[in-house]
Design an enzyme around this catalytic site. Structure first.
Site, mmCIF file in Angstrom:
data_model
loop_
_atom_site.group_PDB
_atom_site.id
_atom_site.type_symbol
_atom_site.label_atom_id
_atom_site.label_comp_id
_atom_site.label_asym_id
_atom_site.label_seq_id
_atom_site.Cartn_x
_atom_site.Cartn_y
_atom_site.Cartn_z
ATOM 1 C CB CYS A 82 -0.971 0.004 1.178
ATOM 2 S SG CYS A 82 -0.192 -0.269 2.770
ATOM 3 C CG HIS A 136 -4.422 0.731 4.035
ATOM 4 N ND1 HIS A 136 -3.971 0.081 2.912
ATOM 5 C CD2 HIS A 136 -5.404 1.579 3.617
ATOM 6 C CE1 HIS A 136 -4.652 0.497 1.862
ATOM 7 N NE2 HIS A 136 -5.516 1.405 2.254
ATOM 8 C CG ASN A 176 -8.060 3.229 0.199
ATOM 9 O OD1 ASN A 176 -7.214 2.365 0.032
ATOM 10 N ND2 ASN A 176 -8.718 3.366 1.344
#
Length: 290
Positions: free
Chosen positions: A14, A118, A133
């Site tokens: 991520c 994250h 995202n």
């Protein structure tokens, strides 16, 4: 929306997705970020060694790296150092120093958000804000009026939010969205939700096919049963007709026998005289003609 660069989640990369979605291109790879992490580890090791290589702090530091792990996670220090290459700086959004500036979030250009390892980017492209995202199936449009509420909600949920300061590199999406505004009819789903929905659709399709197959089999059985019932009905009709014909034949025979007896009784017999069969037939016909 097609012009917006959006990397989707792969493993635990991520941090890489966050950086590339921020910069709008494939600027960083896991190898490059790992190199930055190793460099940070070495700098930290040298500083810790100044206090003595036999110290408890130094031995603790020699444990696995805190800047990366085998899953693909990278620390805020790695992200911050990667952005320095582009002259960009991170400032904690909810720090007292930044809050005293009372800057409206709309006047910023981008944010990096983090919660439980994250990372994801919220960036302004053209004149509109987008949630980039990597866990989403695509960019999510955020209105100007909703941006402050969105960031406040993230803070309530425990996110750390960083303001990205500096000039971001030029990108096609930013140039295009300076001229036009996009509309989004449906919010993008989480990648897991999309997979679950596809799986559910496949299950429903299989169930429907099974029901249809069952119904087809039932229909065939019903048709076979109807044919059998019709055959039995025809058979019963034939039997009834045969029974009626048999009854009719018996009735005719009885009638013929009764008629013969009547003729014999009504016709005077000549002693010693016998009627021939032809005479008997003619008299029977004459009886029925009365």
């Amino acid at each position: 929306m097609e012009s917006i660069f959006h990397e989707k989640q792969e493993g635990s990369l991520c941090a890489q997705h966050c950086l590339n979605n921020l910069l709008q291109g494939e600027y960083f790879s896991p190898v490059e970020l790992s190199s930055i992490a190793h460099q940070l580890d070495e700098e930290e090791r040298m500083r810790m060694a100044e206090g003595g290589v036999t110290s408890e702090d130094y031995r603790t530091f020699l444990q696995p790296s805190g800047n990366m792990d085998d899953s693909g996670f990278f620390s805020i220090q790695v992200i911050s150092n990667a952005l320095k290459v582009w002259g960009l700086e991170l400032i904690l959004f909810n720090s007292p120093e930044y809050q005293r500036l009372r800057i409206d979030p709309i006047n910023e250009r981008s944010f990096i958000c983090n919660y439980k390892e994250h990372w994801f980017t919220v960036r302004k492209l053209g004149k509109q804000w987008f949630n980039l995202n990597s866990l989403l199936t695509g960019p999510e449009l955020i209105s100007d009026t909703y941006l402050a509420l969105f960031l406040a909600q993230l803070q309530q949920e425990g996110y750390s939010i960083f303001v990205v300061k500096g000039d971001l590199p030029d990108c096609e999406a930013d140039q295009l969205l300076q001229m036009i505004r996009v509309q989004q009819m449906h919010r993008p789903k989480l990648i897991g939700e999309e997979l679950a929905q596809l799986k559910e659709q496949r299950v429903q399709k299989t169930d429907l096919e099974r029901v249809l197959e069952t119904n087809d089999g039932s229909t065939m059985l019903d048709e076979d049963e109807e044919d059998l019932q019709r055959a039995l009905a025809l058979s019963r009709q034939e039997i009834d007709m045969e029974d009626e014909e048999a009854d009719l034949r018996r009735a005719i025979q009885l009638s013929m026998q009764g008629s013969s007896r009547s003729i014999s009784q009504d016709t005077p017999q000549t002693s010693g005289t016998h009627l021939t069969s032809e005479e008997l037939r003619k008299r029977r016909e004459a009886y029925f003609e009365k």
